[in-house]
Design a protein around this motif. Structure first.
Motif, PDB file in Angstrom:
ATOM      1  N   PRO A 152       0.836  -1.208   0.000  1.00  0.00           N
ATOM      2  CA  PRO A 152       0.000   0.000   0.000  1.00  0.00           C
ATOM      3  C   PRO A 152       0.863   1.247   0.000  1.00  0.00           C
ATOM      4  O   PRO A 152       1.884   1.314   0.668  1.00  0.00           O
ATOM      5  CB  PRO A 152      -0.798  -0.120   1.308  1.00  0.00           C
ATOM      6  N   LYS A 153       0.463   2.243  -0.753  1.00  0.00           N
ATOM      7  CA  LYS A 153       1.196   3.503  -0.795  1.00  0.00           C
ATOM      8  C   LYS A 153       0.246   4.602  -1.232  1.00  0.00           C
ATOM      9  O   LYS A 153      -0.877   4.348  -1.673  1.00  0.00           O
ATOM     10  CB  LYS A 153       2.390   3.426  -1.734  1.00  0.00           C
ATOM     11  N   ASP A 154       0.712   5.824  -1.114  1.00  0.00           N
ATOM     12  CA  ASP A 154      -0.098   6.938  -1.568  1.00  0.00           C
ATOM     13  C   ASP A 154      -0.349   6.791  -3.057  1.00  0.00           C
ATOM     14  O   ASP A 154       0.559   6.453  -3.823  1.00  0.00           O
ATOM     15  CB  ASP A 154       0.618   8.269  -1.304  1.00  0.00           C
ATOM     16  N   LYS A 155      -1.574   7.042  -3.468  1.00  0.00           N
ATOM     17  CA  LYS A 155      -1.944   6.787  -4.852  1.00  0.00           C
ATOM     18  C   LYS A 155      -1.226   7.735  -5.810  1.00  0.00           C
ATOM     19  O   LYS A 155      -0.848   8.841  -5.467  1.00  0.00           O
ATOM     20  CB  LYS A 155      -3.458   6.949  -5.019  1.00  0.00           C
ATOM     21  N   VAL A 156      -1.023   7.220  -7.064  1.00  0.00           N
ATOM     22  CA  VAL A 156      -0.431   8.044  -8.094  1.00  0.00           C
ATOM     23  C   VAL A 156      -1.361   9.208  -8.397  1.00  0.00           C
ATOM     24  O   VAL A 156      -2.575   9.042  -8.477  1.00  0.00           O
ATOM     25  CB  VAL A 156      -0.173   7.214  -9.371  1.00  0.00           C
ATOM     26  N   GLU A 172       1.634  20.111   1.169  1.00  0.00           N
ATOM     27  CA  GLU A 172       1.304  19.350  -0.036  1.00  0.00           C
ATOM     28  C   GLU A 172       2.054  19.887  -1.249  1.00  0.00           C
ATOM     29  O   GLU A 172       2.599  19.119  -2.052  1.00  0.00           O
ATOM     30  CB  GLU A 172      -0.204  19.408  -0.287  1.00  0.00           C
ATOM     31  N   TYR A 173       2.102  21.211  -1.395  1.00  0.00           N
ATOM     32  CA  TYR A 173       2.749  21.797  -2.566  1.00  0.00           C
ATOM     33  C   TYR A 173       4.262  21.564  -2.522  1.00  0.00           C
ATOM     34  O   TYR A 173       4.887  21.251  -3.553  1.00  0.00           O
ATOM     35  CB  TYR A 173       2.447  23.291  -2.651  1.00  0.00           C
ATOM     36  N   LEU A 174       4.876  21.706  -1.353  1.00  0.00           N
ATOM     37  CA  LEU A 174       6.302  21.419  -1.234  1.00  0.00           C
ATOM     38  C   LEU A 174       6.609  19.970  -1.599  1.00  0.00           C
ATOM     39  O   LEU A 174       7.575  19.684  -2.328  1.00  0.00           O
ATOM     40  CB  LEU A 174       6.779  21.697   0.198  1.00  0.00           C
ATOM     41  N   ASP A 195       0.002  11.729  -5.476  1.00  0.00           N
ATOM     42  CA  ASP A 195      -0.929  12.606  -4.758  1.00  0.00           C
ATOM     43  C   ASP A 195      -0.348  12.825  -3.369  1.00  0.00           C
ATOM     44  O   ASP A 195      -0.315  11.908  -2.546  1.00  0.00           O
ATOM     45  CB  ASP A 195      -2.301  11.944  -4.684  1.00  0.00           C
ATOM     46  N   THR A 196       0.114  14.033  -3.091  1.00  0.00           N
ATOM     47  CA  THR A 196       0.817  14.291  -1.830  1.00  0.00           C
ATOM     48  C   THR A 196      -0.080  14.833  -0.722  1.00  0.00           C
ATOM     49  O   THR A 196       0.389  15.072   0.386  1.00  0.00           O
ATOM     50  CB  THR A 196       1.975  15.286  -2.072  1.00  0.00           C
ATOM     51  N   LYS A 197      -1.379  15.009  -1.014  1.00  0.00           N
ATOM     52  CA  LYS A 197      -2.268  15.514   0.031  1.00  0.00           C
ATOM     53  C   LYS A 197      -2.345  14.565   1.235  1.00  0.00           C
ATOM     54  O   LYS A 197      -2.243  15.020   2.390  1.00  0.00           O
ATOM     55  CB  LYS A 197      -3.666  15.780  -0.521  1.00  0.00           C
ATOM     56  N   PRO A 198      -2.530  13.237   1.021  1.00  0.00           N
ATOM     57  CA  PRO A 198      -2.592  12.343   2.192  1.00  0.00           C
ATOM     58  C   PRO A 198      -1.320  12.399   3.028  1.00  0.00           C
ATOM     59  O   PRO A 198      -1.380  12.382   4.266  1.00  0.00           O
ATOM     60  CB  PRO A 198      -2.788  10.956   1.575  1.00  0.00           C
ATOM     61  N   LEU A 199      -0.166  12.467   2.370  1.00  0.00           N
ATOM     62  CA  LEU A 199       1.095  12.534   3.102  1.00  0.00           C
ATOM     63  C   LEU A 199       1.213  13.857   3.861  1.00  0.00           C
ATOM     64  O   LEU A 199       1.675  13.886   5.007  1.00  0.00           O
ATOM     65  CB  LEU A 199       2.274  12.368   2.133  1.00  0.00           C
ATOM     66  N   ALA A 200       0.777  14.941   3.242  1.00  0.00           N
ATOM     67  CA  ALA A 200       0.821  16.244   3.918  1.00  0.00           C
ATOM     68  C   ALA A 200      -0.034  16.229   5.178  1.00  0.00           C
ATOM     69  O   ALA A 200       0.390  16.701   6.243  1.00  0.00           O
ATOM     70  CB  ALA A 200       0.339  17.331   2.961  1.00  0.00           C
ATOM     71  N   LYS A 201      -1.236  15.671   5.091  1.00  0.00           N
ATOM     72  CA  LYS A 201      -2.113  15.603   6.257  1.00  0.00           C
ATOM     73  C   LYS A 201      -1.542  14.672   7.324  1.00  0.00           C
ATOM     74  O   LYS A 201      -1.679  14.923   8.528  1.00  0.00           O
ATOM     75  CB  LYS A 201      -3.506  15.158   5.830  1.00  0.00           C
ATOM     76  N   LYS A 253       5.782   7.216   7.122  1.00  0.00           N
ATOM     77  CA  LYS A 253       5.505   6.431   5.923  1.00  0.00           C
ATOM     78  C   LYS A 253       5.263   7.338   4.720  1.00  0.00           C
ATOM     79  O   LYS A 253       4.460   8.267   4.783  1.00  0.00           O
ATOM     80  CB  LYS A 253       4.271   5.554   6.160  1.00  0.00           C
ATOM     81  N   GLY A 254       5.980   7.081   3.641  1.00  0.00           N
ATOM     82  CA  GLY A 254       5.819   7.854   2.420  1.00  0.00           C
ATOM     83  C   GLY A 254       6.883   8.912   2.218  1.00  0.00           C
ATOM     84  O   GLY A 254       6.996   9.474   1.131  1.00  0.00           O
ATOM     85  N   MET A 255       7.671   9.203   3.269  1.00  0.00           N
ATOM     86  CA  MET A 255       8.710  10.221   3.161  1.00  0.00           C
ATOM     87  C   MET A 255      10.028   9.610   2.707  1.00  0.00           C
ATOM     88  O   MET A 255      10.381   8.498   3.088  1.00  0.00           O
ATOM     89  CB  MET A 255       8.908  10.916   4.509  1.00  0.00           C
ATOM     90  N   GLY A 256      10.757  10.344   1.895  1.00  0.00           N
ATOM     91  CA  GLY A 256      12.097   9.971   1.472  1.00  0.00           C
ATOM     92  C   GLY A 256      13.025  11.156   1.640  1.00  0.00           C
ATOM     93  O   GLY A 256      12.618  12.235   2.095  1.00  0.00           O
ATOM     94  N   LYS A 257      14.273  10.979   1.263  1.00  0.00           N
ATOM     95  CA  LYS A 257      15.254  12.044   1.459  1.00  0.00           C
ATOM     96  C   LYS A 257      14.921  13.290   0.646  1.00  0.00           C
ATOM     97  O   LYS A 257      15.101  14.415   1.115  1.00  0.00           O
ATOM     98  CB  LYS A 257      16.650  11.534   1.105  1.00  0.00           C
TER      99      LYS A 257
END
Length: 234
Positions: A8-12, A41-43, A52-58, A82-86
């Motif tokens: 599972p991961k944040d959707k494309v 989200e924008y960063l 789609d970075t909105k779920p990760l931002a929240k 989860k979902g973050m990288g360098k």
């Protein structure tokens, strides 16, 4: 042979319209054109363009308690989400560094004591949301201009070591005639402890013998700040 199901991961991300609307609000709106999670989200969108970075931002906002907490979070803590990288962590840290540089400029360009509000803004932005206790010393010249803003140590969640000999020796090495001690309380409450008061007085007394003044000891927390000088504790 059946392949294993994908992790599972944040959707494309396919919502180019949403991104375009964010961009237009950012470029043409007021300072509050984007919500806190939309800024994150924008960063992240710039660092992870196909997701789609909105779920990760929240998720980051929830994890660190808000925008300031996200930008101030240590890199290791960001990478543990989860979902973050360098690349995405670096995008957030460059935003924090840029903001700090912006508000640091007035501190460098005028005597510290006449630009006290600017100094407090800078210190709160840099230290209020730290999860460990950090000690720094602002070394000043005879005109109260900043010579060096020096990070001298980190402590545990509830204490940090400030060594009198270390502080005074560094002041002498830099040719400073005065200094301001600063540290944060990760608990959020900036009220000074007995230890805070005792070490401040010890450093002030040691400095006095060598012609070095301690202007203040400022304690920073999420709930505000305390000046030991204004409290009559120095």
């Amino acid at each position: 042979m059946n392949s294993l199901p994908p992790k599972p991961k944040d959707k494309v991300h396919t919502g180019t319209g949403h991104r375009a609307r964010l961009r237009e609000r950012l470029l043409h709106g007021a300072n509050d054109a984007l919500l806190d999670h939309e800024l994150i989200e924008y960063l992240l969108m710039l660092a992870i363009p196909r997701r789609d970075t909105k779920p990760l931002a929240k998720r980051l906002i929830d994890e660190f308690g808000g925008l300031a907490g996200v930008l101030s979070a240590p890199s290791d803590s960001l990478l543990a989400v989860k979902g973050m990288g360098k690349t995405s962590a670096a995008a957030l840290k460059i935003a924090q560094l840029s903001a700090l540089r912006l508000i640091q400029e007035p501190v460098k360009e005028q005597p510290i004591l006449s630009g006290w509000a600017a100094l407090l803004d800078y210190l709160r932005a840099d230290m209020a949301h730290l999860t460990i206790e950090r000690v720094r010393v602002l070394f000043l010249n005879s005109k109260n201009m900043l010579i060096r803003d020096e990070h001298i140590g980190d402590g545990s969640v509830d204490q940090a070591a400030i060594y009198t000999r270390q502080v005074i020796k560094r002041a002498l090495d830099l040719g400073a005639v005065s200094l301001i001690l600063v540290h944060n309380h990760p608990s959020g409450n900036p009220s000074p402890s007995k230890q805070d008061i005792a070490i401040t007085r010890e450093i002030a007394e040691a400095g006095r013998r060598l012609g070095i003044s301690v202007h203040d000891h400022v304690i920073i927390g999420k709930e505000g700040h305390v000046s030991l000088r204004s409290k009559g504790l120095i």
